[in-house]
Scaffold this active site. Sequence first.
Site, PDB file in Angstrom:
ATOM      1  N   GLU A  29       0.847  -1.196   0.000  1.00 56.93           N
ATOM      2  CA  GLU A  29       0.000   0.000   0.000  1.00 56.93           C
ATOM      3  C   GLU A  29       0.879   1.240   0.000  1.00 56.93           C
ATOM      4  OE1 GLU A  29      -2.956   0.033   3.131  1.00 56.93           O
ATOM      5  OE2 GLU A  29      -3.639   2.056   2.604  1.00 56.93           O
ATOM      6  N   GLU A 175     -12.804  -1.832   2.560  1.00 58.42           N
ATOM      7  CA  GLU A 175     -13.399  -1.584   3.891  1.00 58.42           C
ATOM      8  C   GLU A 175     -14.441  -0.467   3.863  1.00 58.42           C
ATOM      9  OE1 GLU A 175     -10.207  -1.141   6.803  1.00 58.42           O
ATOM     10  OE2 GLU A 175      -9.733  -3.270   6.651  1.00 58.42           O
ATOM     11  N   GLU A 294      -6.780  -9.085   3.578  1.00 58.94           N
ATOM     12  CA  GLU A 294      -5.869  -8.479   4.569  1.00 58.94           C
ATOM     13  C   GLU A 294      -5.865  -9.373   5.794  1.00 58.94           C
ATOM     14  OE1 GLU A 294      -6.123  -4.306   5.590  1.00 58.94           O
ATOM     15  OE2 GLU A 294      -6.707  -3.786   3.541  1.00 58.94           O
ATOM     16  N   GLN A 348       1.298  -6.387   5.613  1.00 57.57           N
ATOM     17  CA  GLN A 348       1.663  -6.057   4.254  1.00 57.57           C
ATOM     18  C   GLN A 348       3.023  -6.670   3.958  1.00 57.57           C
ATOM     19  OE1 GLN A 348       0.972  -1.890   3.370  1.00 57.57           O
ATOM     20  NE2 GLN A 348      -1.062  -1.926   4.279  1.00 57.57           N
TER      21      GLN A 348
HETATM   22  O1  AHR Z   1      -3.147  -2.709   6.294  1.00 58.33           O
HETATM   23  C1  AHR Z   1      -3.315  -1.504   6.986  1.00 58.33           C
HETATM   24  C2  AHR Z   1      -4.733  -0.975   6.869  1.00 58.33           C
HETATM   25  O2  AHR Z   1      -5.595  -1.822   7.577  1.00 58.33           O
HETATM   26  C3  AHR Z   1      -5.334  -0.932   5.495  1.00 58.33           C
HETATM   27  O3  AHR Z   1      -5.011   0.235   4.808  1.00 58.33           O
HETATM   28  C4  AHR Z   1      -6.802  -0.966   5.769  1.00 58.33           C
HETATM   29  O4  AHR Z   1      -7.525  -1.559   4.735  1.00 58.33           O
HETATM   30  C5  AHR Z   1      -6.907  -1.743   7.063  1.00 58.33           C
HETATM   31  O5  AHR Z   1      -7.726  -1.134   7.972  1.00 58.33           O
END
Ligand code: AHR
Length: 497
Positions: A29, A175, A294, A348
């Site tokens: 991200e 989300e 995620e 991530q």
């Molecule tokens: O991964 C970090 C954040 O966590 C992401 O941007 C979001 O989608 C989630 O709340």
Amino acid sequence: MAAQKTRLTLHSQYTVGPVDKRLFGGFVEHLGRCIYGGIYDPQNPLSDKNGFRSDVIAALKELCFTVMRYPGGNFASGYHWQDGVGPQNDRPTLSEPAWQSIETNQFGTDEFMRFCDVIGCSPMLTANLGTGTPQEARQWLEYCNRPAGTLYADKRALNGRQDPYGVTLWCLGNEMDGQWQMGHMPAEHYAIKAHQTAKLMRDICPDVELVACGSSADIMPTYLDWDYSVLKEIDFLVDYISLHCYLDNRGDNTVDFLASPRRIDRQIESVDAVCRMVQAQKKASKRVLLCFDEWNVWYRQTSKAGEWRAAPALLEEIYTLEDALVVAGILNSFIRHADVVKIANLAQAVNVIAPILTGPDILVKQTIFYPFQMYAARRQGISLIPRIEGPDYKSPSYGTVAYIDASAILGDSSLHVFAVNRNPTDTMELEIVLCDKALKQRLNADILTGNDPKAVNSFEQPDTVKAVMLEDVDFKEGKARLNMPPLSLIAVTFEIE
Ligand code: AHR
């Protein structure tokens, strides 16, 4: 004292389903130092001609990611993809609201595609359904997937890429049930917007695979209701619904934390139940499957305040041995639900809640690097139903769980077994039985363990927690036996008859 014993029983005909290679996905991200200062750092002497940090690329390749989600996350809900294509000098520098940062747009779609190519995974894009429009998502799809000859496909060609990228997987927002999300809206509104977007996208690329936003967590007040409303409206224009979960040890109770992947089991089974209910109500043959796009452990570094700086250090979680064992437990859950979970993305990949942490001229593989690597190297095959017989314990939050948590994948003439010993003090003797075939020999075997659940790797001491070869695996009458120390993960590949 003699070691306690657990038996893991499997049968090659008692299967869950094929393990989709996309269960081993990652996520990058525009957040903190994930892209800038992590992956992409053109000024750094360690970087290659693409501006990618060579040491980071090498470490990412070891994780064998199969698919990579981009550009967010929360960032995606304010991102206008056209800001990130074309000559880099012409791209705008913007204030980025999701993480209160400065976004230079030096890394965009074409750089991301090159990155995927270099690490050998396929791209997965999140369209902006917050501040973006359905039309914008369609244009991005045209830019990525259509042959030259129309406006946006021609822009891609002008930017140096003649052939379409062929991006198969697209998320319809991120989300959108969360009040923190730019453009957050009620389920019914999101469902209509996602429906419109899906139609516009399928119109130009009928074969894309689309992921609708499910509830962003099992703790949301609208959990499951949101998923139901979205699925009712969207009418099988999507293939998957998304799930997110970040496990935590806020209560600082190691054995309870080690049982927390039970939450993942429940979340998968509950969201799947909603999908099946809508399918049944609509008398549909199509089954919407699950995209766990995620997941990780995350609870210590949670500040979103980038103080309007470019690439601020945000969410730089330092991972412990117990976190690594929980990550293994989550992967076990995905494998045990391989019939319904088809895609999953570790959130991530670099610096931000990540297995890899960089300094200016150094990187460290965090504890969670190793479980992911141990599983990803053994991912091919069919998930088998594991039967565990052995001692258990009562976890305060998750009820009674066995000390050994396991999963297994049947490959070609091979069997991969993964097991976590959640016992913090006692060794467990594990017997592995494949009822209808003999285990002949081990082809390879790794173990991750340590005495201290809070042990971490650092730039100064990078190898405190790391996977090493598991030496002792015994065979008798086609069964295998090995000892699992307290707080350990093993991954073993057997040759079978
Ligand atoms: O991964 C970090 C954040 O966590 C992401 O941007 C979001 O989608 C989630 O709340």
